[in-house]
Scaffold this active site. Structure first.
Site, mmCIF file in Angstrom:
data_model
loop_
_atom_site.group_PDB
_atom_site.id
_atom_site.type_symbol
_atom_site.label_atom_id
_atom_site.label_comp_id
_atom_site.label_asym_id
_atom_site.label_seq_id
_atom_site.Cartn_x
_atom_site.Cartn_y
_atom_site.Cartn_z
ATOM 1 N N ASN A 58 -6.535 0.555 -3.166
ATOM 2 C CA ASN A 58 -7.432 1.262 -2.222
ATOM 3 C C ASN A 58 -6.887 2.634 -1.834
ATOM 4 O OD1 ASN A 58 -5.358 0.178 -0.670
ATOM 5 N ND2 ASN A 58 -6.674 -0.226 1.095
ATOM 6 N N HIS B 275 0.864 -1.188 0.000
ATOM 7 C CA HIS B 275 0.000 0.000 0.000
ATOM 8 C C HIS B 275 0.895 1.231 0.000
ATOM 9 C CE1 HIS B 275 -3.696 -2.301 0.727
ATOM 10 N NE2 HIS B 275 -2.946 -3.062 1.501
ATOM 11 N N ASP C 46 -8.543 -5.241 -2.442
ATOM 12 C CA ASP C 46 -7.918 -5.468 -1.136
ATOM 13 C C ASP C 46 -8.232 -4.367 -0.121
ATOM 14 O OD1 ASP C 46 -6.159 -6.936 0.676
ATOM 15 O OD2 ASP C 46 -5.071 -5.056 0.653
ATOM 16 N N ARG D 126 -0.338 4.300 -0.730
ATOM 17 C CA ARG D 126 -1.197 5.381 -0.185
ATOM 18 C C ARG D 126 -1.343 6.617 -1.064
ATOM 19 N NH1 ARG D 126 -3.510 1.802 2.850
ATOM 20 N NH2 ARG D 126 -2.659 1.418 4.913
ATOM 21 N N ASP E 42 2.070 -6.865 2.468
ATOM 22 C CA ASP E 42 0.890 -6.111 2.920
ATOM 23 C C ASP E 42 1.336 -4.872 3.714
ATOM 24 O OD1 ASP E 42 -1.709 -5.257 3.289
ATOM 25 O OD2 ASP E 42 -2.278 -6.900 4.630
#
Ligand SMILES: [Zn+2]
Length: 426
Positions: free
Chosen positions: A83, A51, A143, A53, A301
């Site tokens: 995401n 991620h 996810d 961001r 992750d």
């Protein structure tokens, strides 16, 4: 240096490619020489699950800081999860992330596309347009959320076949995990926290394996966390179905009793993560599955969160841990120092297999003449106290603070260019 821990050799790099590997090589006039000492040479690591961001939560991480963290961890490519805000559910957003990676990336950034519009689980996103875009998306995932609707999951699996894509599922039955705070078990019972039962993961994995077989498509299971999930994936593979799976470093090392009692106190949200830390028996099953290949990949992750989202009471805290800068050390501790995996196995689970699943032909190749010079030099004899203040990541939410982990990334090379030398960003 020693390729995969073998005999000492030199590696000669030219024009971004490995030109020659063998003992006693000399670089010739004008050659730059990097002394790898006794370090182990691995193919540059590839993360299937990061991620970054950006766009939207640049206070937690950016493409720049996230890929700096990746390079320090020995990675030469990462898959950036969808995401973000806006969600990476159109060709425009995945191209934006891909372009940011090209401009600021200390490693290659391969965007993951969302499966459904806005990750809302109601309508398929523009999968084909993302696949055809400059980013050439091949991995699709909601996810953070589960594609829980069986019809949508079936359609997504059917759709990605056209361009050899894969659906990476965050397996979490939503109704079974409403308000869930930690693994459902003895510890959650004692603490009175709402449990996240293993069956909520296992039921979705079983359904999706059956769906993938039914439509003849590729399924990848994100962050497998329970012994039961391992059994289901082993069964699906025994049928010859096209199912792959990943495990995170933290699920290979940490257990749910840390929520009750840990070096940093009880109820410390540093241990709050989704899926949750499970039991010692789950950890043992995950290690065995990674060793025998039932689980194909270690994926971090890496989930950065700013202090205010993490250092709060347990129930309000965000879920997730950073992991790029500690992954290789945790894998050494859990898998190599325990005798479960050798360095060739580490190279497979952390480079070759994720590159293959993500369809990144420039990564994950064996270190041999003609291959792109994506190389990680790692000293397994180092002992490094975990110091989040020294991390390149913008966030500090590591569960290993205060621990001493084995090993240290000495250098990382991306197509022959060092991104890290002597443990420091170049
Ligand atoms: Zn997830």
């Amino acid at each position: 240096m020693r390729v995969l821990g073998g005999e000492p050799v030199d590696i000669r790099v030219e024009d971004g490619l490995i030109a020659e590997i063998g003992p006693g090589l000399t670089g010739g006039a004008g050659a730059e020489v990097v002394d790898g000492g006794g370090a182990i040479a691995l193919p540059g690591l590839v993360d299937l699950h990061t991620h970054l961001r950006e766009p939207g939560r640049e206070d937690a991480e950016t493409v720049l800081t996230g890929t700096q963290a990746a390079a320090r961890g020995g990675y030469t490519a990462v898959h950036a999860m969808a995401n973000t805000s806006p969600v990476a559910d159109t060709a425009g957003v995945v191209e934006q992330v891909w372009r940011l990676g090209r401009e600021h990336g200390h490693c290659d950034v391969q965007p993951v596309g969302a499966v459904t519009v806005g990750l809302e689980g109601r309508q398929l996103a523009e999968l084909g347009a993302m696949a055809d875009s400059a980013a050439q998306v091949r991995v699709f995932s909601d996810d953070g959320k589960c594609v829980s609707d069986a019809v949508l999951m079936r359609r997504a699996l059917e759709y990605v076949k056209a361009f050899d894509g894969v659906v990476a599922q965050h397996a979490q039955e939503p109704r079974l995990t409403e308000g869930a705070q930690m693994n459902e078990g003895v510890v959650s019972g004692r603490l009175g926290l709402t449990g996240w039962p293993a069956v909520a993961e296992e039921a979705v994995i079983a359904r999706d394996c059956l769906l993938a077989a039914h439509v003849g498509s590729r399924l990848h299971v994100c962050h497998v966390s329970t012994a039961g999930s391992v059994e289901i994936i082993r069964w699906a593979k025994s049928k010859g179905w096209n199912v792959t799976a990943e495990v995170t470093p933290h699920h290979l090392l940490l257990t749910d009793d840390l929520v009750e009692d840990s070096p940093v106190g009880a109820y410390n949200p540093i241990y709050k993560v989704n899926p949750p830390l499970r039991t010692r028996a789950d950890v043992e099953a995950l290690r065995a599955a990674l060793a025998d290949g039932t689980i194909d990949v270690v994926a971090t992750d890496h989930a950065p969160h700013p202090v205010e989202d993490k250092e709060t009471e347990w129930s309000a805290a965000a879920m997730g841990m950073i992991g790029l800068e500690t992954a290789l050390s945790v894998v050494q501790e859990a898998m190599v120092d325990t005798g479960l995996l050798d360095w060739a196995g580490v190279a497979d689970r952390m480079s070759a297999a994720p590159a293959r699943i993500g369809r990144l032909p420039g990564h994950g190749r064996p270190l041999a003449a003609g291959a792109p010079a994506n190389i990680t030099l790692y000293d397994p004899s180092a002992r490094t106290p975990v110091d989040p203040a020294a991390y390149a990541s913008k966030s500090r939410n590591t569960p290993y603070e205060g621990m001493t982990l084995p090993g240290r990334v000495v250098a990382t090379f991306l197509r022959g260019t060092p991104t890290v030398l002597e443990g420091k960003l170049t």
